[in-house]
Design an enzyme around this catalytic site. Structure first.
Site, PDB file in Angstrom:
ATOM      1  N   LYS A  23       0.727  -1.207   0.105  1.00 48.47           N
ATOM      2  CA  LYS A  23       0.373  -0.506  -0.014  1.00 48.47           C
ATOM      3  C   LYS A  23       1.225   1.246  -0.016  1.00 48.47           C
ATOM      4  O   LYS A  23       0.196   2.022  -0.425  1.00 48.47           O
ATOM      5  CB  LYS A  23      -0.971  -0.245   1.150  1.00 48.47           C
ATOM      6  N   VAL A  83      -5.324  -3.105   1.075  1.00 50.63           N
ATOM      7  CA  VAL A  83      -6.752  -2.421   2.032  1.00 50.63           C
ATOM      8  C   VAL A  83      -7.055  -3.927   3.135  1.00 50.63           C
ATOM      9  O   VAL A  83      -7.364  -4.211   2.922  1.00 50.63           O
ATOM     10  CB  VAL A  83      -7.286  -2.031   1.175  1.00 50.63           C
ATOM     11  N   GLU A 102       3.991  -0.677  15.374  1.00 52.41           N
ATOM     12  CA  GLU A 102       5.579  -1.010  15.334  1.00 52.41           C
ATOM     13  C   GLU A 102       6.533   0.353  16.350  1.00 52.41           C
ATOM     14  O   GLU A 102       6.020   0.999  16.806  1.00 52.41           O
ATOM     15  CB  GLU A 102       5.514  -0.376  13.932  1.00 52.41           C
ATOM     16  N   LYS A 119      -4.760   3.893   2.008  1.00 53.76           N
ATOM     17  CA  LYS A 119      -5.708   2.601   2.057  1.00 53.76           C
ATOM     18  C   LYS A 119      -6.516   3.262   1.550  1.00 53.76           C
ATOM     19  O   LYS A 119      -7.672   3.416   0.278  1.00 53.76           O
ATOM     20  CB  LYS A 119      -6.413   2.119   2.558  1.00 53.76           C
ATOM     21  N   GLY A 167      -1.870  -9.634   9.708  1.00 59.03           N
ATOM     22  CA  GLY A 167      -0.816 -10.808   9.719  1.00 59.03           C
ATOM     23  C   GLY A 167      -0.221 -11.838   9.066  1.00 59.03           C
ATOM     24  O   GLY A 167      -1.136 -11.771   7.534  1.00 59.03           O
TER      25      GLY A 167
END
Ligand code: NAP
Length: 455
Positions: A111, A138, A196, A211, A321
């Site tokens: 993305k 997305v 993160e 997105k 994931g």
């Protein structure tokens, strides 16, 4: 597993770029489910190589050692289908362009790259007549791009609202359920692996904006770039905002919203209808707690679509994931393989419209305004008069007198918290009203201004 797959069916060579979280799961599915995939596509999907930086690194997938290579460019040129799951700008961009030039179908989940340079890649793919698919870019596992481009192709989408960033939804949900401040909820999310080490792209709304640009482009058949998206992250949302919203029956979510609105600058179309523009924006939003998107908890994602004939639809699931995202990637791979078996031109995303991007000032919505005011007679009437003078109509006004805060520095003695929800108002009228409120001698501070949707 289907064991009746003919040995004589076509073989499609598949190159995988990247074997990290997502790539390793895609490799696993290609290797473990080869027969089932052949039965579903009518072609044998032969994984011919996996490009990585370090061929000796331990992997989540048990793939033959000889499949790994550091020569991604040579791999791309040998394939019918190229799956790019390296991430980042380069060499992903150059490799995708090489794949397109070579005539390969491309599947990517990148993305960040699409947000920055999507229009170039889409145009190159169109010009070369090859398909570029990116369902995984997305909302991870959620099938949302194909429903928008295929299932709803005969309808007219009017609005898309999505919770498309799991990190920010996790943080806001934690703040809502525990009363934590933003910094504590972020620290918790980082410790648990939901954020993160550098969470900027998530908490500043950039990831959701990327997105949002993709969703808007597909929903409204016009190519929008990241720079077209008005973007506000969640770093300014306080525990007090969340508590006040909760008290008034709302939950705060970071939404990516894309909608068509009348474009006053363009007047009317030939058939007398108002000419339309598109607003694409990302911002913290108050949603009524009974709205379907309000029920999206933790790191889950959901996209709420409104279309003229279909009405309201909601797509819900895991937004990230390795394994869930690999599902979306494989959907694109199977679809591409079926087309390569049947022949015919690639399905390109329609960009037949050229709808203008509307500035945030063109948006009219409801607003929630929190303010700290003096607790004295006449304050409410002063504020109501001021709203009326600016043409902003008040829907609800709540006042909470904080006796326990009387001694605090900011509130001053005899202060009250006022929370106002307005009827629909333009951004410009609201901004002027807020400026005027700040000038009232009975107002200590305006503590929050947030948009309200879904009412
Ligand atoms: P990742 O775990 O960081 O894996 C990246 C892989 O690409 C690694 O195997 C790495 O090789 C390889 N790679 C990176 N640079 C390379 C280079 N210059 N040459 C050769 N190989 C290179 O990434 P990921 O989480 O799987 O994400 C992949 C893509 O999917 C990204 O675009 C991401 O935005 C997108 N996506 C991810 C998720 C998710 O939940 N993770 C969800 C939606 C979309 P080494 O292993 O040898 O270092």
């Amino acid at each position: 597993m289907d064991t009746n797959v003919s040995a004589n069916i076509k073989t499609l060579k598949v190159a995988l770029l990247g074997a990290g979280n997502v790539g390793s799961q895609v490799a696993r599915i290609l290797l473990e489910d080869a027969d089932a995939l052949a039965a579903r596509t009518g072609a044998r999907l032969q994984l011919v190589g996996i490009a990585v930086r370090n061929v000796d690194a331990p992997r989540e997938v048990n793939a033959p050692r000889e499949l790994y290579t550091t020569d991604a460019s040579a791999l791309v040129r040998s394939a019918d289908i190229v799956i790019e799951l390296m991430g980042g700008m380069e060499p992903a961009r150059t490799l995708i362009l090489e794949a397109i030039e070579h005539g390969a179908t491309v599947v990517t989940g990148n993305k960040a790259l699409l947000a920055v340079d999507g229009p170039t890649l889409y145009e190159k793919a169109d010009a070369a007549g090859v398909q570029l698919s990116y369902e995984a870019a997305v909302a991870g596992a959620i099938p949302i791009l194909r429903p928008i481009t295929d299932s709803l192709a005969g309808d007219k989408i009017t609005r898309v609202m999505g919770i498309v960033n799991g990190t920010t939804n996790y943080i806001l949900d934690a703040m809502d359920s525990t009363g934590a401040q933003f910094a504590d909820a972020l620290a918790d999310a980082t410790r648990l692996g939901y954020a993160e080490a550098d969470p900027t792209a998530d908490i500043e709304g950039h990831d959701a904006a990327a997105k949002g640009a993709i969703l808007a482009s597909l929903a409204f058949h016009t190519r929008f770039a990241l720079s077209d998206v008005h973007c506000q992250g969640i770093t300014g949302v306080t525990a007090e905002d969340i508590a006040a919203a909760k008290d008034a029956g709302y939950v705060i979510k970071l939404l990516a919203i894309a909608e068509t609105l009348p474009n006053p600058a363009a007047g009317k179309t030939d058939d007398g209808a108002p000419a339309l523009g598109v607003s694409v924006r990302v911002h913290p939003t108050l949603l009524p707690r009974e709205h379907p998107l309000a029920a999206v908890r933790g790191a889950y994602n959901a996209v709420f679509v409104e279309a003229e004939s279909a009405g309201e639809l909601m797509f819900y699931g895991r937004g990230a994931g390795g394994t869930p995202t690999a599902s979306a990637v494989m959907g694109d791979v199977v679809s591409a393989a079926r087309r390569l078996v049947l022949g015919g031109p690639g399905r390109t995303d329609s960009s037949i419209e050229v709808l203008p991007v509307l500035p945030i000032e063109a948006v009219a919505t409801r607003y929630y305004i929190g303010m700290d005011a003096a607790d004295q007679p006449g304050v409410l009437s002063k504020i109501s008069t001021l709203f009326a003078e600016h043409g902003v109509s008040i829907e609800t006004m709540r006042q909470t007198v904080h006796r326990e805060r009387e001694e605090t520095e900011n509130a001053g003695p005899g202060s009250a918290e006022l929370r106002i929800v307005t009827h629909r108002a333009s951004e410009a009228a609201l901004a002027a009203t807020v400026e005027a409120i700040k000038g009232l001698d009975v107002i200590n501070s305006v503590t929050s201004v947030l948009r309200v949707e879904g009412v």
